[in-house]
Structure formats: C-alpha cells, structure tokens
Design a protein around this motif. Structure first.
Motif, PDB file in Angstrom:
ATOM      1  N   LYS A 302       0.808  -1.212   0.000  1.00 31.39           N
ATOM      2  CA  LYS A 302       0.000   0.000   0.000  1.00 31.39           C
ATOM      3  C   LYS A 302       0.846   1.269   0.000  1.00 31.39           C
ATOM      4  CE  LYS A 302      -3.684  -2.295   2.623  1.00 31.39           C
ATOM      5  NZ  LYS A 302      -4.483  -2.289   3.878  1.00 31.39           N
ATOM      6  N   SER A 303       2.168   1.106   0.071  1.00 34.26           N
ATOM      7  CA  SER A 303       3.058   2.263   0.114  1.00 34.26           C
ATOM      8  C   SER A 303       4.404   1.891  -0.483  1.00 34.26           C
ATOM      9  CB  SER A 303       3.251   2.737   1.558  1.00 34.26           C
ATOM     10  OG  SER A 303       3.980   1.760   2.294  1.00 34.26           O
ATOM     11  N   ASN A 304       5.212   2.903  -0.776  1.00 31.99           N
ATOM     12  CA  ASN A 304       6.545   2.655  -1.304  1.00 31.99           C
ATOM     13  C   ASN A 304       7.425   1.950  -0.278  1.00 31.99           C
ATOM     14  OD1 ASN A 304       5.744   3.857  -3.657  1.00 31.99           O
ATOM     15  ND2 ASN A 304       6.833   5.783  -3.311  1.00 31.99           N
ATOM     16  N   ASP A 305       7.236   2.240   0.997  1.00 32.52           N
ATOM     17  CA  ASP A 305       8.004   1.555   2.029  1.00 32.52           C
ATOM     18  C   ASP A 305       7.672   0.062   2.062  1.00 32.52           C
ATOM     19  OD1 ASP A 305       9.349   3.826   2.815  1.00 32.52           O
ATOM     20  OD2 ASP A 305       7.948   4.312   4.448  1.00 32.52           O
ATOM     21  N   GLU A 306       6.406  -0.279   1.877  1.00 32.13           N
ATOM     22  CA  GLU A 306       6.028  -1.692   1.845  1.00 32.13           C
ATOM     23  C   GLU A 306       6.595  -2.373   0.608  1.00 32.13           C
ATOM     24  OE1 GLU A 306       1.831  -2.225   2.319  1.00 32.13           O
ATOM     25  OE2 GLU A 306       1.863  -1.646   4.430  1.00 32.13           O
ATOM     26  N   ILE A 307       6.657  -1.660  -0.512  1.00 33.64           N
ATOM     27  CA  ILE A 307       7.295  -2.219  -1.711  1.00 33.64           C
ATOM     28  C   ILE A 307       8.725  -2.633  -1.393  1.00 33.64           C
ATOM     29  CG2 ILE A 307       8.179  -1.685  -4.027  1.00 33.64           C
ATOM     30  CD1 ILE A 307       5.802   0.262  -4.295  1.00 33.64           C
ATOM     31  N   LYS A 308       9.469  -1.741  -0.761  1.00 27.87           N
ATOM     32  CA  LYS A 308      10.879  -2.018  -0.455  1.00 27.87           C
ATOM     33  C   LYS A 308      11.011  -3.210   0.492  1.00 27.87           C
ATOM     34  CE  LYS A 308      12.231   2.792  -1.218  1.00 27.87           C
ATOM     35  NZ  LYS A 308      12.747   4.063  -0.607  1.00 27.87           N
ATOM     36  N   ALA A 309      10.127  -3.291   1.465  1.00 21.59           N
ATOM     37  CA  ALA A 309      10.182  -4.411   2.400  1.00 21.59           C
ATOM     38  C   ALA A 309       9.923  -5.731   1.687  1.00 21.59           C
ATOM     39  CB  ALA A 309       9.164  -4.195   3.532  1.00 21.59           C
ATOM     40  N   TYR A 310       8.930  -5.750   0.814  1.00 17.90           N
ATOM     41  CA  TYR A 310       8.626  -6.978   0.071  1.00 17.90           C
ATOM     42  C   TYR A 310       9.759  -7.353  -0.875  1.00 17.90           C
ATOM     43  CZ  TYR A 310       3.735  -7.318   1.607  1.00 17.90           C
ATOM     44  OH  TYR A 310       2.597  -7.493   2.349  1.00 17.90           O
ATOM     45  N   ILE A 311      10.418  -6.382  -1.467  1.00 16.48           N
ATOM     46  CA  ILE A 311      11.552  -6.671  -2.341  1.00 16.48           C
ATOM     47  C   ILE A 311      12.628  -7.408  -1.554  1.00 16.48           C
ATOM     48  CG2 ILE A 311      13.458  -5.632  -3.638  1.00 16.48           C
ATOM     49  CD1 ILE A 311      10.798  -5.590  -5.130  1.00 16.48           C
ATOM     50  N   HIS A 312      12.937  -6.927  -0.371  1.00 13.71           N
ATOM     51  CA  HIS A 312      13.951  -7.571   0.467  1.00 13.71           C
ATOM     52  C   HIS A 312      13.511  -8.970   0.906  1.00 13.71           C
ATOM     53  CE1 HIS A 312      16.857  -4.383   0.781  1.00 13.71           C
ATOM     54  NE2 HIS A 312      15.965  -3.505   1.216  1.00 13.71           N
ATOM     55  N   GLN A 313      12.241  -9.099   1.249  1.00  8.85           N
ATOM     56  CA  GLN A 313      11.766 -10.350   1.841  1.00  8.85           C
ATOM     57  C   GLN A 313      11.490 -11.444   0.822  1.00  8.85           C
ATOM     58  OE1 GLN A 313       8.291  -9.176   4.063  1.00  8.85           O
ATOM     59  NE2 GLN A 313       9.450  -7.742   5.352  1.00  8.85           N
ATOM     60  N   HIS A 314      11.029 -11.073  -0.381  1.00 11.86           N
ATOM     61  CA  HIS A 314      10.518 -12.081  -1.309  1.00 11.86           C
ATOM     62  C   HIS A 314      11.186 -12.133  -2.676  1.00 11.86           C
ATOM     63  CE1 HIS A 314       7.112 -13.040   1.349  1.00 11.86           C
ATOM     64  NE2 HIS A 314       7.073 -11.746   1.602  1.00 11.86           N
ATOM     65  N   PHE A 315      12.014 -11.160  -2.995  1.00 12.11           N
ATOM     66  CA  PHE A 315      12.624 -11.136  -4.321  1.00 12.11           C
ATOM     67  C   PHE A 315      14.141 -11.217  -4.292  1.00 12.11           C
ATOM     68  CE2 PHE A 315       8.424  -9.555  -5.094  1.00 12.11           C
ATOM     69  CZ  PHE A 315       8.086  -9.993  -6.369  1.00 12.11           C
ATOM     70  N   ALA A 316      14.771 -10.573  -3.314  1.00  8.59           N
ATOM     71  CA  ALA A 316      16.236 -10.623  -3.222  1.00  8.59           C
ATOM     72  C   ALA A 316      16.650 -12.062  -2.937  1.00  8.59           C
ATOM     73  CB  ALA A 316      16.732  -9.681  -2.135  1.00  8.59           C
ATOM     74  N   VAL A 317      17.517 -12.609  -3.765  1.00  5.55           N
ATOM     75  CA  VAL A 317      17.797 -14.047  -3.750  1.00  5.55           C
ATOM     76  C   VAL A 317      18.408 -14.507  -2.445  1.00  5.55           C
ATOM     77  CG1 VAL A 317      19.237 -15.851  -4.828  1.00  5.55           C
ATOM     78  CG2 VAL A 317      17.958 -14.232  -6.248  1.00  5.55           C
ATOM     79  N   ASN A 318      19.222 -13.714  -1.827  1.00 11.23           N
ATOM     80  CA  ASN A 318      19.986 -14.163  -0.673  1.00 11.23           C
ATOM     81  C   ASN A 318      19.276 -13.989   0.660  1.00 11.23           C
ATOM     82  OD1 ASN A 318      22.270 -14.940  -2.187  1.00 11.23           O
ATOM     83  ND2 ASN A 318      22.917 -12.797  -2.332  1.00 11.23           N
ATOM     84  N   THR A 319      17.985 -13.671   0.633  1.00 12.49           N
ATOM     85  CA  THR A 319      17.251 -13.532   1.886  1.00 12.49           C
ATOM     86  C   THR A 319      16.585 -14.847   2.249  1.00 12.49           C
ATOM     87  OG1 THR A 319      15.264 -12.796   0.748  1.00 12.49           O
ATOM     88  CG2 THR A 319      16.794 -11.095   1.489  1.00 12.49           C
TER      89      THR A 319
END
Length: 323
Positions: A302-319
């Motif tokens: 719902k916000s740009n901050d949530e976008i960034k959190a989801y990128i780290h949690q679900h897309f960045a391979v090494n997480t």
C-alpha cells in the motif's frame, strides 16, 4: 423481472443483511445477487442439455474481463457449452480455446463492465463462483524463445488517470531505481508499460512518466517490452500476444492494481502489487480473487516503504524468505 425492480429488492436485502457495509460500496453487493439471479435461467442448458449454445460478449475494462469473463468462457469451454466469444481487439490469444472468437470492439467502456450475464462483475463480497475456471495461459504460451541466463522479472507499470483524477498507484522513477538496483544481479528485468497504440484503450488517459529515456541512460541492462515487440523473435501477432509469451516464461512479477496486476496473476510464482486505494482493499480481492487465477502468491503493498520491504523479503535471492 425488470432490472430496476431487482435492483430495489436486492438493495433492500443488502441493507438488511449487511447493515455495516459502506453505502458507497453497497451496490457491489447488489450486483453480485443480480449476477447470481441471471445464471439461474441457464441451469437446464448448462447442466442438463449441455450443447454448444453460449455466446459470450464483453466490451468492458481489461481487469474484469480477466477476472470474470475469461474464466467464465473457459468454464463453458470445458463444460462443452461454449459456442462463441466477442471482445475487444487484441484478445484472440486470450481466448485461444474459443471455437469462434471475434474482436468486435475498438475501445473498452465503463458501461460494458455492467454485464450481469457473467458470474460476477467488478468487485464482490463473494468470490465463490461455480461457473469459473482459471485459464492455463502459462501452459499455453510457455516457449523456448524468451529464455535468459537469469530468471525473468517483469516490472509491469502503469501511469494512468484513476477515478477521473491523477495517477495514484504506480512505480515512480526513484522506486524503479530501488527495485532495479536491488534485483538486477539476480534477474533479467523486463520493463513493461504499454503505449496506447499497443493496447485497447478504455476511458482512462495515459500520462508520460518519462522513464523510458531514464531507463536507457541509467539502466541499459533492463530490457523493454516494447523493444522486444519491435524485434519480435516469437512472431507475436500483437503486443498482447507478446506479453503472454514472455509472462509465461516468468515467475516473478511487480505490478500495479487493475488489469496490469490481474494479467500478471495468471502466471503463478510471486506477484507484488502496488495498490494505494480502491474497492479491492475493502473486498480483500488480493487475498481471495487474485490467487485463484493461477495459485500465484500475491503480495499487496500500500506504500513505497512496503514495496521495499517486500523486495527484500521475497525477491532478493539471498534472503531467507526466498529459500
């Protein structure tokens, strides 16, 4: 029974059964019951006689067509009752299963959304639809042409008028820069924001985000969907066809609410959707309807901050979330 009368009766029923429903959204409840009532008259044809009789026509917006009309047509196809389909231009490949599909409409209209001949229209409090099947677009259009060394990540953006006002939900250039910088080493990123000439337009104006020149200058490693269309290695019949071919080979999507997010939800994997407001929030569409389209994992930001959190949690391979 005349529609005006049923509207009054269903509106009264909704007011009594759902007294806490927001008045501005109550007509979606009413329209759900209208859709259900219309299907009753086809019981014999759909379940007893079962001959090819069903002609389905739709000229509404892209999102409800993907959410309700296309799965309705596919159900009739699998049921043995689909005779023909009619829709907007550039839709033949969506209705690949139809025995007779015609592209009859040059534009999409808001009025076309209110077609009670389908199981649902727009938003609903009840997405338990009996005449509805997910359409296997991924299986149909998977190919060995659009294959790269790294997994494909689709950024499907939109920058349109929303509710007769300026754009609200979209990926601006700083957010795109964040996404690309964090994911370009792990994915082949394909950026997709269709030009008006490549799609069938509705009543929403398309604005210029000025990101294409920026992408070429700042992130030349990002592939542009429009460049792939110009190249057209897969001999796509149109831009929509190309989207289907490339999306079918992807399992990671970052999209914007509406038709953009709905199409991305047809291909499994993970779909991160930016939606800052809309009836979808109240009706929990991202938790109920969208996962039905392919079993995709839907992440609603719902916000740009949530976008960034989801990128780290679900897309960045090494997480750990990606393990």
């Amino acid at each position: 029974m005349p529609l005006t009368l049923t509207n009054k009766l269903f509106s009264l029923y909704v007011r009594l059964r759902y007294p806490k429903a927001p008045r501005a959204l109550s007509y979606y409840y009413r329209d759900t019951y209208n859709c259900e009532m219309h299907q009753l008259k086809y019981f014999f044809s759909d379940y007893i006689k079962k001959k090819k009789y069903k002609d389905i026509s739709f000229n509404g917006e892209f999102a409800p067509e993907l959410q309700f009309v296309l799965p309705f047509a596919y159900w009739h196809y699998k049921n043995g009752t689909l005779k023909s389909t009619r829709s907007a231009k550039y839709t033949k490949e969506l209705y690949f299963f139809s025995p007779d599909h015609s592209e009859s409409f040059d534009t999409r209209s808001n009025e076309g959304n209110y077609n009670f001949e389908v199981p649902r229209i727009l938003y609903s409090h009840d997405y338990n639809m009996s005449k509805w099947l997910p359409v296997p677009l991924k299986a149909q259009y998977a190919n060995d042409i659009y294959v790269y060394d790294k997994p494909i990540l689709i950024i499907a953006n939109r920058y349109n008028m929303e509710w007769d006002g300026p754009p609200i939900s979209f990926y601006d250039i700083p957010t795109l820069d964040f996404i690309i910088n964090h994911l370009k080493n792990d994915y082949t990123i394909i950026y997709n924001r269709p030009r008006p000439e490549n799609i069938t337009m509705d009543n929403s104006d398309v604005y210029d985000l000025n990101e294409f020149d920026w992408l070429n200058a700042t992130h030349p490693e990002v592939l542009l969907m429009e460049d792939l269309y110009q190249e057209n290695k897969g001999n796509a019949n149109n831009f929509n066809h190309l989207q289907l071919m490339i999306y079918a080979n992807a399992s990671h999507f970052i999209s914007v609410h509406g038709g953009t997010a709905t199409l991305a939800s047809y291909f499994g994997g993970t779909n991160l959707i930016i939606s800052k407001q809309g009836p979808e929030h109240y009706f929990n569409c991202y938790q109920t309807l969208y996962p039905k389209l392919s079993g995709a994992k839907i992440l609603h930001a719902k916000s740009n901050d949530e976008i960034k959190a989801y990128i780290h949690q679900h897309f960045a391979v090494n997480t750990p979330a990606d393990v």
